[in-house]
Write an enzyme that holds these catalytic residues in place. Structure first.
Site, PDB file in Angstrom:
ATOM      1  N   CYS A  74      11.895   0.650 -12.856  1.00 41.35           N
ATOM      2  CA  CYS A  74      11.190   1.786 -13.632  1.00 41.35           C
ATOM      3  C   CYS A  74      12.313   2.104 -14.524  1.00 41.35           C
ATOM      4  CB  CYS A  74      11.012   2.936 -12.571  1.00 41.35           C
ATOM      5  SG  CYS A  74      12.389   3.535 -11.522  1.00 41.35           S
ATOM      6  N   GLY A  88      10.696   1.022  -0.181  1.00 41.15           N
ATOM      7  CA  GLY A  88      10.885  -0.319  -0.865  1.00 41.15           C
ATOM      8  C   GLY A  88      11.870   0.060  -1.989  1.00 41.15           C
ATOM      9  N   ALA A 108      11.226   7.932  -4.237  1.00 43.96           N
ATOM     10  CA  ALA A 108      11.668   6.829  -3.823  1.00 43.96           C
ATOM     11  C   ALA A 108      11.377   6.487  -2.489  1.00 43.96           C
ATOM     12  CB  ALA A 108      13.406   7.059  -3.949  1.00 43.96           C
ATOM     13  N   GLY A 109      10.434   5.540  -2.270  1.00 40.98           N
ATOM     14  CA  GLY A 109      10.068   5.156  -0.991  1.00 40.98           C
ATOM     15  C   GLY A 109      10.882   4.210  -0.377  1.00 40.98           C
ATOM     16  N   SER A 125       0.890  -1.414   0.023  1.00 39.50           N
ATOM     17  CA  SER A 125      -0.022   0.138   0.020  1.00 39.50           C
ATOM     18  C   SER A 125       0.866   1.469  -0.069  1.00 39.50           C
ATOM     19  CB  SER A 125      -0.945  -0.118   1.196  1.00 39.50           C
ATOM     20  OG  SER A 125      -0.317  -0.078   2.504  1.00 39.50           O
ATOM     21  N   GLY A 126       2.217   1.049  -0.448  1.00 42.50           N
ATOM     22  CA  GLY A 126       2.892   2.370  -0.755  1.00 42.50           C
ATOM     23  C   GLY A 126       2.864   2.969  -1.812  1.00 42.50           C
ATOM     24  N   ASN A 127       3.892   3.761  -2.389  1.00 43.25           N
ATOM     25  CA  ASN A 127       3.784   4.779  -3.346  1.00 43.25           C
ATOM     26  C   ASN A 127       3.089   4.051  -4.867  1.00 43.25           C
ATOM     27  OD1 ASN A 127       4.353   6.871  -1.882  1.00 43.25           O
ATOM     28  ND2 ASN A 127       6.469   6.802  -2.630  1.00 43.25           N
ATOM     29  N   ILE A 128       3.843   2.912  -5.060  1.00 45.56           N
ATOM     30  CA  ILE A 128       3.483   2.192  -6.280  1.00 45.56           C
ATOM     31  C   ILE A 128       2.217   1.732  -6.209  1.00 45.56           C
ATOM     32  CG2 ILE A 128       4.119   0.391  -7.720  1.00 45.56           C
ATOM     33  CD1 ILE A 128       7.026   1.050  -7.650  1.00 45.56           C
ATOM     34  N   ARG A 184      14.377   2.189  -2.055  1.00 43.91           N
ATOM     35  CA  ARG A 184      15.856   2.520  -1.376  1.00 43.91           C
ATOM     36  C   ARG A 184      16.274   1.250  -0.811  1.00 43.91           C
ATOM     37  NH1 ARG A 184      16.455   7.969  -0.320  1.00 43.91           N
ATOM     38  NH2 ARG A 184      14.689   9.285  -0.740  1.00 43.91           N
TER      39      ARG A 184
END
EC number: 1.2.1.10
Length: 316
Positions: A131, A166, A163-164, A11-14, A168
């Site tokens: 990406c 995950g 860059a979240g 449920s992060g950025n992506i 990093r």
């Protein structure tokens, strides 16, 4: 036509950006469940506000939900290590499930939609590379369909804010996975990938540089192939564009360049400069690195679901 129900793990950025894309643009896909591990995450809160079922208990929680019985596709936007466990658990519970891997784990074959999706439409697990891979491998492939590519090197520069945790945590996996996919999908004899997290304020858009060393060939043919490929990527990533004209340099036989680990090279050097602007569904437009991943994953699953519908119609 029945839409195929999907779950997103992560449920992060992506994951959150992908959820919004499916809700807004899904043709063959229907958003069913958002899966996370942090009950306080913004992604889970947003999913609930948008009427999507959620669990904060990971894959185990997903498999205990009533909705799991109807899930045909799972997008995994966690991390490389977590994906290996997630795929094993999902496949044990539901052997025929389709998994779209947005981590660098690469259990299944690499998939870059404009290059090799047709060959992978019926795979149970496909990997969306990275990406940087989604942005640059089409350009390597565009050259390799005109001339034999001996070496390709890409540099992906992304805004640090995009860059979240995950991303990093997976920097090493990013470079390894992208390098391998440059060879396996892009067609290069040897591939190399570099990622740069740019801390500039205000954040800059994703920029990618692609260097390709190939046999001598028509520069006009290569430029045309690159332009055609860029247009194909723009069909599902509208913010993808060539930043400037393709640059060429002939490296003569009597003045070869020495590539460490490869040897001396002469032929044609092609340099491609790209910019990727995001659609700003969840994060700002500078996060083109996330947008190209989620857009490629959605395009892949949509075509897979379309193929499943066609196959079902043919056997009906």
């Amino acid at each position: 036509m029945r839409k195929r129900k999907v779950a997103i793990i992560g449920s992060g950025n992506i994951g959150t950006d992908l959820m919004i894309k499916i809700l807004r643009h899904g043709q063959h896909l229907e958003m069913a469940v958002m899966v996370g591990i942090d009950p306080q995450s913004d992604g889970l809160a947003r999913a609930r506000r948008m009427g999507v079922a959620t669990t904060h208990e990971g894959v185990g929680g997903l498999m205990q939900m009533a909705e799991f019985a109807d899930i045909d596709f799972v997008f995994d936007a966690t991390s490389a290590g977590a994906h290996i466990k997630n795929d094993a658990a999902l496949r044990e519970a539901k052997p025929g499930i389709r998994v779209i891997d947005l981590t660098p784990a690469a259990i299944g074959p690499y998939c870059v939609p404009v290059v090799n999706l047709a060959a992978n439409l019926h795979q149970g697990n496909v990997n969306m590379v990275t990406c940087g891979g989604q942005a640059t491998i089409p350009m390597v492939a565009a050259v390799s369909r005109v001339a034999k590519v001996h070496y390709a090197e890409i540099v992906a520069s992304i805004a640090s804010q995009s860059a979240g945790p995950g991303t990093r945590a997976n920097i090493d996996e990013f470079t390894e996975t992208t390098s391998q996919a440059i060879e396996k999908v892009g067609g290069a004899g040897k591939g190399k990938a570099i990622i740069v997290l740019n801390p500039a304020e205000p954040p800059l858009m994703m920029r990618d540089t692609v260097y390709v060393l190939s046999e001598l060939a028509s520069q006009e043919a290569i430029a045309a192939s690159i332009a055609e490929m860029a247009a194909a990527v723009q069909a599902y990533v509208p913010g993808y564009r060539l930043k400037q004209q393709v640059q060429f340099e002939v490296i003569p036989e009597d003045k070869p360049v020495n590539l460490p680990g490869i040897g001396c090279f002469s032929g044609l050097k092609t340099a491609v400069y790209l910019e990727v602007e995001g659609a700003a569904h969840y994060l700002p437009a500078y996060a083109g690195n996330l947008d190209i991943m989620t857009s490629a994953a959605l395009a892949t699953a949509e075509q897979m679901a379309g193929a499943m519908h066609s196959a079902a119609g043919a056997t009906a």
